[in-house]
Design a protein around this motif. Sequence first.
Motif, PDB file in Angstrom:
ATOM      1  N   ALA B  90     -43.388 -76.696  35.447  1.00 26.25           N
ATOM      2  CA  ALA B  90     -42.351 -76.556  34.433  1.00 26.25           C
ATOM      3  C   ALA B  90     -42.219 -75.107  33.984  1.00 26.25           C
ATOM      4  N   PHE B  91     -43.363 -74.414  33.881  1.00 29.25           N
ATOM      5  CA  PHE B  91     -43.321 -72.998  33.509  1.00 29.25           C
ATOM      6  C   PHE B  91     -42.602 -72.189  34.580  1.00 29.25           C
ATOM      7  N   CYS B  92     -42.749 -72.579  35.818  1.00 32.40           N
ATOM      8  CA  CYS B  92     -42.017 -71.900  36.885  1.00 32.40           C
ATOM      9  C   CYS B  92     -40.527 -72.208  36.784  1.00 32.40           C
ATOM     10  N   GLU B  93     -40.208 -73.455  36.507  1.00 31.55           N
ATOM     11  CA  GLU B  93     -38.814 -73.887  36.522  1.00 31.55           C
ATOM     12  C   GLU B  93     -37.988 -73.212  35.433  1.00 31.55           C
ATOM     13  N   THR B  94     -38.578 -73.050  34.236  1.00 31.30           N
ATOM     14  CA  THR B  94     -37.831 -72.459  33.128  1.00 31.30           C
ATOM     15  C   THR B  94     -38.097 -70.967  32.975  1.00 31.30           C
ATOM     16  N   HIS B  95     -38.793 -70.379  33.918  1.00 28.49           N
ATOM     17  CA  HIS B  95     -39.169 -68.970  33.855  1.00 28.49           C
ATOM     18  C   HIS B  95     -39.903 -68.671  32.561  1.00 28.49           C
ATOM     19  N   GLY B  96     -40.949 -69.426  32.278  1.00 29.01           N
ATOM     20  CA  GLY B  96     -41.686 -69.274  31.035  1.00 29.01           C
ATOM     21  C   GLY B  96     -42.757 -68.193  31.071  1.00 29.01           C
ATOM     22  N   LEU B  97     -42.594 -67.220  31.924  1.00 26.25           N
ATOM     23  CA  LEU B  97     -43.571 -66.144  32.013  1.00 26.25           C
ATOM     24  C   LEU B  97     -42.904 -64.907  32.582  1.00 26.25           C
ATOM     25  N   GLN B  98     -43.474 -63.726  32.247  1.00 26.88           N
ATOM     26  CA  GLN B  98     -43.049 -62.481  32.878  1.00 26.88           C
ATOM     27  C   GLN B  98     -44.266 -61.780  33.453  1.00 26.88           C
ATOM     28  N   ASN B 117     -49.818 -85.882  22.397  1.00 24.99           N
ATOM     29  CA  ASN B 117     -48.498 -86.151  21.839  1.00 24.99           C
ATOM     30  C   ASN B 117     -47.513 -86.295  22.983  1.00 24.99           C
ATOM     31  N   VAL B 118     -47.055 -87.533  23.182  1.00 26.44           N
ATOM     32  CA  VAL B 118     -46.204 -87.816  24.333  1.00 26.44           C
ATOM     33  C   VAL B 118     -44.772 -87.356  24.094  1.00 26.44           C
ATOM     34  N   THR B 119     -44.342 -87.347  22.825  1.00 26.24           N
ATOM     35  CA  THR B 119     -42.966 -86.961  22.501  1.00 26.24           C
ATOM     36  C   THR B 119     -42.990 -85.834  21.477  1.00 26.24           C
ATOM     37  N   PRO B 120     -43.426 -84.659  21.882  1.00 23.05           N
ATOM     38  CA  PRO B 120     -43.502 -83.568  20.897  1.00 23.05           C
ATOM     39  C   PRO B 120     -42.119 -83.079  20.506  1.00 23.05           C
ATOM     40  N   THR B 121     -41.937 -82.836  19.209  1.00 21.73           N
ATOM     41  CA  THR B 121     -40.710 -82.172  18.767  1.00 21.73           C
ATOM     42  C   THR B 121     -40.859 -80.679  19.012  1.00 21.73           C
ATOM     43  N   ARG B 122     -39.747 -79.967  18.825  1.00 22.18           N
ATOM     44  CA  ARG B 122     -39.820 -78.520  19.007  1.00 22.18           C
ATOM     45  C   ARG B 122     -40.834 -77.919  18.036  1.00 22.18           C
ATOM     46  N   GLU B 123     -40.900 -78.474  16.816  1.00 23.13           N
ATOM     47  CA  GLU B 123     -41.861 -77.973  15.833  1.00 23.13           C
ATOM     48  C   GLU B 123     -43.290 -78.234  16.287  1.00 23.13           C
ATOM     49  N   ASP B 124     -43.524 -79.390  16.900  1.00 25.35           N
ATOM     50  CA  ASP B 124     -44.863 -79.697  17.413  1.00 25.35           C
ATOM     51  C   ASP B 124     -45.274 -78.690  18.471  1.00 25.35           C
ATOM     52  N   ILE B 125     -44.336 -78.336  19.347  1.00 25.42           N
ATOM     53  CA  ILE B 125     -44.651 -77.409  20.432  1.00 25.42           C
ATOM     54  C   ILE B 125     -44.929 -76.019  19.862  1.00 25.42           C
ATOM     55  N   VAL B 126     -44.077 -75.585  18.936  1.00 29.14           N
ATOM     56  CA  VAL B 126     -44.264 -74.259  18.336  1.00 29.14           C
ATOM     57  C   VAL B 126     -45.607 -74.188  17.623  1.00 29.14           C
ATOM     58  N   GLU B 127     -45.957 -75.269  16.960  1.00 26.77           N
ATOM     59  CA  GLU B 127     -47.250 -75.315  16.278  1.00 26.77           C
ATOM     60  C   GLU B 127     -48.393 -75.263  17.285  1.00 26.77           C
ATOM     61  N   ALA B 128     -48.241 -75.964  18.390  1.00 24.00           N
ATOM     62  CA  ALA B 128     -49.330 -76.041  19.374  1.00 24.00           C
ATOM     63  C   ALA B 128     -49.586 -74.697  20.037  1.00 24.00           C
ATOM     64  N   ILE B 129     -48.530 -73.904  20.272  1.00 20.98           N
ATOM     65  CA  ILE B 129     -48.718 -72.615  20.931  1.00 20.98           C
ATOM     66  C   ILE B 129     -48.776 -71.468  19.927  1.00 20.98           C
ATOM     67  N   GLY B 140     -39.008 -68.344  23.850  1.00 23.65           N
ATOM     68  CA  GLY B 140     -37.958 -69.352  24.027  1.00 23.65           C
ATOM     69  C   GLY B 140     -38.151 -70.173  25.276  1.00 23.65           C
ATOM     70  N   GLN B 141     -38.392 -69.461  26.400  1.00 22.91           N
ATOM     71  CA  GLN B 141     -38.520 -70.184  27.674  1.00 22.91           C
ATOM     72  C   GLN B 141     -39.861 -70.869  27.805  1.00 22.91           C
ATOM     73  N   ILE B 142     -40.836 -70.430  27.004  1.00 19.42           N
ATOM     74  CA  ILE B 142     -42.130 -71.123  27.004  1.00 19.42           C
ATOM     75  C   ILE B 142     -41.968 -72.483  26.327  1.00 19.42           C
ATOM     76  N   VAL B 143     -41.265 -72.511  25.183  1.00 16.99           N
ATOM     77  CA  VAL B 143     -41.020 -73.783  24.498  1.00 16.99           C
ATOM     78  C   VAL B 143     -40.197 -74.708  25.398  1.00 16.99           C
ATOM     79  N   GLU B 144     -39.217 -74.118  26.085  1.00 18.27           N
ATOM     80  CA  GLU B 144     -38.418 -74.913  27.038  1.00 18.27           C
ATOM     81  C   GLU B 144     -39.297 -75.519  28.112  1.00 18.27           C
ATOM     82  N   ALA B 145     -40.250 -74.744  28.590  1.00 18.20           N
ATOM     83  CA  ALA B 145     -41.138 -75.232  29.650  1.00 18.20           C
ATOM     84  C   ALA B 145     -41.929 -76.440  29.169  1.00 18.20           C
ATOM     85  N   VAL B 146     -42.426 -76.368  27.930  1.00 17.37           N
ATOM     86  CA  VAL B 146     -43.233 -77.475  27.417  1.00 17.37           C
ATOM     87  C   VAL B 146     -42.350 -78.702  27.201  1.00 17.37           C
ATOM     88  N   GLN B 147     -41.114 -78.481  26.715  1.00 19.85           N
ATOM     89  CA  GLN B 147     -40.193 -79.608  26.544  1.00 19.85           C
ATOM     90  C   GLN B 147     -39.881 -80.256  27.887  1.00 19.85           C
TER      91      GLN B 147
END
Lengths: 73, 173
Positions: B90-98, B117-129, B140-147
């Motif tokens: 997923a990180f590759c797909e959304t270009h979540g890295l440089q 957490n099987v259904t993380p909200t955007r806030e859950d993801i931001v909190e986790a990372i 931005g693309q890192i959060v997209e990758a996790v979603q």
Amino acid sequence: MSADPATFRFVSTNRRVREDRRFVAGQGHYVADVALEGMLHVAVLPSQHPAARILSIDASEALAMPGVHYVLT
Amino acid sequence: MKVELRVNGVSRSADIEPRKTLLDALRENFLLNGAHAGCEHGVCGACTVLVDGEPVRSCLMFAVQADGYDITTIEGLAPAPGELSVIQDAFCETHGLQCGYCTPGMILSAHALLQRNVTPTREDIVEAISGNICRCTGYGQIVEAVQFAAERLRLANTPRPAGPAGKSIAEAK
């Protein structure tokens, strides 16, 4: 500057990472990962003065210390 | 001090100096260079590894403290040599890295989130990372990758450990 977006080969196209896949697998080869035989380490000595002219450099004391192989100026 | 460390499912014994951090032991003793030294004082998250599934600052932990625990590094996420896990892909797909320096820590933090957490909200993801600093992407693309990974894991009905904090897959439907 009015190129047709349909003709773009890279801009706004698939951004999938291809040749950099190794980074998500932890196989990035960073400087800290370099380990060569006989490798030395660099210690940087910053200037004590914010703006000054270097008149001369005397590295003899540093070179006399054990473990110091080279002073690069 | 002789310790037995279970890293990525493999028990490895080593004689490690008691003051050596887990980060240094993983990189020097076991040649697992995926964990990176970013700040070496517990702020940046580049050294993140999972200890019993929980993200941990390996730069703040002594290697000898990890005796008896299950340590997972980024090298342990691939399902088979040459393959990528769903999150890695997923990180590759959304270009979540440089530059990729924060990426192993990000992926491990995301992995720990998606295990509980099987259904993380955007806030859950931001909190986790929130404990992983990235200087390149702007997150931005890192959060997209996790979603994206969360979606794919849900659709694949991937088994997750049932824990007290997260919802089980049955509840998520």
